[in-house]
Motif scaffolding. Structure first.
Motif, PDB file in Angstrom:
ATOM      1  N   GLU A 131       8.260  -6.534  -3.968  1.00 54.94           N
ATOM      2  CA  GLU A 131       7.207  -6.373  -2.953  1.00 54.94           C
ATOM      3  C   GLU A 131       6.931  -4.902  -2.686  1.00 54.94           C
ATOM      4  O   GLU A 131       5.775  -4.476  -2.553  1.00 54.94           O
ATOM      5  CB  GLU A 131       7.620  -7.083  -1.646  1.00 54.94           C
ATOM      6  N   ILE A 132       8.003  -4.094  -2.607  1.00 54.25           N
ATOM      7  CA  ILE A 132       7.824  -2.650  -2.380  1.00 54.25           C
ATOM      8  C   ILE A 132       7.060  -2.045  -3.554  1.00 54.25           C
ATOM      9  O   ILE A 132       6.109  -1.272  -3.372  1.00 54.25           O
ATOM     10  CB  ILE A 132       9.192  -1.955  -2.201  1.00 54.25           C
ATOM     11  N   ALA A 133       7.460  -2.410  -4.780  1.00 55.47           N
ATOM     12  CA  ALA A 133       6.797  -1.860  -5.968  1.00 55.47           C
ATOM     13  C   ALA A 133       5.306  -2.229  -5.977  1.00 55.47           C
ATOM     14  O   ALA A 133       4.451  -1.395  -6.296  1.00 55.47           O
ATOM     15  CB  ALA A 133       7.489  -2.385  -7.228  1.00 55.47           C
ATOM     16  N   ARG A 134       5.017  -3.465  -5.596  1.00 60.20           N
ATOM     17  CA  ARG A 134       3.610  -3.895  -5.595  1.00 60.20           C
ATOM     18  C   ARG A 134       2.794  -3.104  -4.569  1.00 60.20           C
ATOM     19  O   ARG A 134       1.689  -2.633  -4.861  1.00 60.20           O
ATOM     20  CB  ARG A 134       3.560  -5.408  -5.297  1.00 60.20           C
ATOM     21  N   HIS A 135       3.358  -2.931  -3.364  1.00 57.97           N
ATOM     22  CA  HIS A 135       2.643  -2.171  -2.321  1.00 57.97           C
ATOM     23  C   HIS A 135       2.455  -0.711  -2.725  1.00 57.97           C
ATOM     24  O   HIS A 135       1.391  -0.129  -2.506  1.00 57.97           O
ATOM     25  CB  HIS A 135       3.413  -2.247  -0.993  1.00 57.97           C
ATOM     26  N   VAL A 136       3.508  -0.126  -3.312  1.00 57.57           N
ATOM     27  CA  VAL A 136       3.416   1.283  -3.714  1.00 57.57           C
ATOM     28  C   VAL A 136       2.357   1.460  -4.786  1.00 57.57           C
ATOM     29  O   VAL A 136       1.507   2.361  -4.712  1.00 57.57           O
ATOM     30  CB  VAL A 136       4.796   1.794  -4.217  1.00 57.57           C
ATOM     31  N   LYS A 137       2.375   0.572  -5.788  1.00 55.51           N
ATOM     32  CA  LYS A 137       1.390   0.663  -6.879  1.00 55.51           C
ATOM     33  C   LYS A 137      -0.028   0.551  -6.328  1.00 55.51           C
ATOM     34  O   LYS A 137      -0.908   1.358  -6.655  1.00 55.51           O
ATOM     35  CB  LYS A 137       1.682  -0.452  -7.890  1.00 55.51           C
ATOM     36  N   THR A 143      -5.303   5.543  -3.367  1.00 57.35           N
ATOM     37  CA  THR A 143      -5.388   6.801  -2.601  1.00 57.35           C
ATOM     38  C   THR A 143      -5.069   8.051  -3.428  1.00 57.35           C
ATOM     39  O   THR A 143      -5.006   9.143  -2.866  1.00 57.35           O
ATOM     40  CB  THR A 143      -4.434   6.764  -1.385  1.00 57.35           C
ATOM     41  N   PHE A 144      -4.850   7.894  -4.730  1.00 54.68           N
ATOM     42  CA  PHE A 144      -4.486   9.051  -5.542  1.00 54.68           C
ATOM     43  C   PHE A 144      -5.688  10.006  -5.652  1.00 54.68           C
ATOM     44  O   PHE A 144      -6.810   9.579  -5.889  1.00 54.68           O
ATOM     45  CB  PHE A 144      -4.052   8.594  -6.941  1.00 54.68           C
ATOM     46  N   VAL A 145      -5.407  11.292  -5.457  1.00 59.14           N
ATOM     47  CA  VAL A 145      -6.459  12.306  -5.546  1.00 59.14           C
ATOM     48  C   VAL A 145      -6.160  13.187  -6.751  1.00 59.14           C
ATOM     49  O   VAL A 145      -5.146  13.887  -6.776  1.00 59.14           O
ATOM     50  CB  VAL A 145      -6.495  13.180  -4.264  1.00 59.14           C
ATOM     51  N   GLU A 146      -7.051  13.127  -7.740  1.00 56.06           N
ATOM     52  CA  GLU A 146      -6.814  13.922  -8.941  1.00 56.06           C
ATOM     53  C   GLU A 146      -7.335  15.349  -8.775  1.00 56.06           C
ATOM     54  O   GLU A 146      -6.668  16.308  -9.135  1.00 56.06           O
ATOM     55  CB  GLU A 146      -7.495  13.240 -10.124  1.00 56.06           C
ATOM     56  N   ASN A 155      -3.588  16.243  -8.225  1.00 61.94           N
ATOM     57  CA  ASN A 155      -2.743  15.088  -8.564  1.00 61.94           C
ATOM     58  C   ASN A 155      -1.791  14.698  -7.430  1.00 61.94           C
ATOM     59  O   ASN A 155      -0.573  14.720  -7.564  1.00 61.94           O
ATOM     60  CB  ASN A 155      -1.920  15.379  -9.826  1.00 61.94           C
ATOM     61  N   ARG A 156      -2.336  14.366  -6.301  1.00 63.91           N
ATOM     62  CA  ARG A 156      -1.493  13.998  -5.167  1.00 63.91           C
ATOM     63  C   ARG A 156      -1.873  12.634  -4.609  1.00 63.91           C
ATOM     64  O   ARG A 156      -3.025  12.206  -4.673  1.00 63.91           O
ATOM     65  CB  ARG A 156      -1.542  15.057  -4.078  1.00 63.91           C
ATOM     66  N   CYS A 157      -0.859  11.989  -4.054  1.00 61.26           N
ATOM     67  CA  CYS A 157      -1.041  10.669  -3.445  1.00 61.26           C
ATOM     68  C   CYS A 157      -0.990  10.854  -1.932  1.00 61.26           C
ATOM     69  O   CYS A 157       0.061  11.181  -1.378  1.00 61.26           O
ATOM     70  CB  CYS A 157       0.079   9.725  -3.908  1.00 61.26           C
ATOM     71  N   GLU A 158      -2.132  10.645  -1.276  1.00 63.14           N
ATOM     72  CA  GLU A 158      -2.203  10.920   0.162  1.00 63.14           C
ATOM     73  C   GLU A 158      -1.984   9.676   1.005  1.00 63.14           C
ATOM     74  O   GLU A 158      -1.974   9.751   2.227  1.00 63.14           O
ATOM     75  CB  GLU A 158      -3.552  11.549   0.493  1.00 63.14           C
ATOM     76  N   GLY A 159      -1.787   8.545   0.366  1.00 65.88           N
ATOM     77  CA  GLY A 159      -1.689   7.298   1.133  1.00 65.88           C
ATOM     78  C   GLY A 159      -0.268   6.839   1.397  1.00 65.88           C
ATOM     79  O   GLY A 159      -0.041   5.801   2.013  1.00 65.88           O
ATOM     80  N   ILE A 160       0.717   7.584   0.913  1.00 61.43           N
ATOM     81  CA  ILE A 160       2.115   7.173   1.096  1.00 61.43           C
ATOM     82  C   ILE A 160       2.894   8.329   1.727  1.00 61.43           C
ATOM     83  O   ILE A 160       2.715   9.486   1.336  1.00 61.43           O
ATOM     84  CB  ILE A 160       2.768   6.799  -0.256  1.00 61.43           C
ATOM     85  N   LEU A 183       5.358  10.351  -8.080  1.00 58.47           N
ATOM     86  CA  LEU A 183       4.203   9.546  -7.675  1.00 58.47           C
ATOM     87  C   LEU A 183       3.088  10.417  -7.099  1.00 58.47           C
ATOM     88  O   LEU A 183       1.998   9.930  -6.818  1.00 58.47           O
ATOM     89  CB  LEU A 183       4.622   8.520  -6.614  1.00 58.47           C
ATOM     90  N   GLY A 184       3.399  11.691  -6.860  1.00 56.15           N
ATOM     91  CA  GLY A 184       2.409  12.586  -6.258  1.00 56.15           C
ATOM     92  C   GLY A 184       2.477  12.601  -4.739  1.00 56.15           C
ATOM     93  O   GLY A 184       1.605  13.161  -4.078  1.00 56.15           O
ATOM     94  N   VAL A 185       3.508  11.988  -4.163  1.00 57.90           N
ATOM     95  CA  VAL A 185       3.633  11.950  -2.696  1.00 57.90           C
ATOM     96  C   VAL A 185       3.951  13.354  -2.186  1.00 57.90           C
ATOM     97  O   VAL A 185       4.868  14.012  -2.668  1.00 57.90           O
ATOM     98  CB  VAL A 185       4.747  10.969  -2.273  1.00 57.90           C
TER      99      VAL A 185
END
Ligand code: SF4
Length: 194
Positions: A131-137, A143-146, A155-160, A183-185
């Motif tokens: 479940e965690i893997a599914r939510h993270v993916k 929300t990934f910003v290239e 290349n950052r992930c702003e949603g986590i 993950l870019g967090v």
């Protein structure tokens, strides 16, 4: 003068506070022996208090480690007198470690509170992982910003966001940082041990 102990002197005797008791014999040796017996046959394991970044050294005493078919049992936790940080002392939180280890309210499996629910429910480790893997993916994909607004590659992930607790070890935090950075967090915080 009466030779009978008062309630106050009797409590002192119980605490081992008097060299010669009002009962007429020396209790000091007996008190020292009682303290020794409690940890006489234990295995000493040096560890670090997990509660704050002061990182006081502790000695965990377990019994039953070397016997077959016996589950080792923690029987005592105390400050490590040889540790350079605390030299045997512990604050009240550290002094309660024994009760933290043996607390029957300690959570030993993952729990989840579903959207809209008012209670937590147990789930298996396998279900929690998936479940965690599914939510993270899903969140990362959304929300990934290239590139930023000026066209620079970020290349950052702003949603986590990720936060570690004060009981996490150095090794756990090292892996957590590696995983989150991959993950870019960028909203990432923890309390690494010293
Ligand atoms: S014993 Fe107290 S001061 Fe020391 S690490 Fe634990 S919580 Fe921090």
């Amino acid at each position: 003068m009466s030779t009978h102990p008062t309630r106050r002197t009797f409590l002192k005797i119980g605490a081992g506070g008097m060299a010669v008791s009002v009962l007429g014999f020396d209790l000091q040796a007996a008190c020292a022996q009682a303290r020794t017996l409690k940890i006489a046959r234990t295995t000493e394991t040096r560890s670090t208090c997990p509660y704050c970044s002061v990182s006081c050294g502790v000695i965990i005493h377990t019994i039953g480690d070397k016997a077959k078919n016996v589950t080792p049992q923690v029987v005592h936790v105390e400050g490590d007198p040889d540790h350079p940080i605390n030299r045997g002392t512990l604050c009240p939180k550290g002094s309660s470690l024994y009760h933290d280890i043996l607390n029957d309210r300690r959570l030993l499996k993952p729990q989840v509170r579903r959207p809209g629910s008012d209670h937590w429910e147990d789930i298996s480790w396998e279900k929690a992982y998936s479940e965690i893997a599914r939510h993270v993916k899903k969140t990362r994909d959304e929300t990934f910003v290239e590139k930023d607004k000026d066209g620079r590659t970020v290349n950052r992930c702003e949603g986590i966001a990720f936060t570690g607790g004060c009981t996490d070890t150095n090794e756990f935090n090292y892996l957590a940082v590696k995983a989150m950075r991959s993950l870019g967090v960028c909203y990432l915080e923890n309390q690494a041990r010293l």
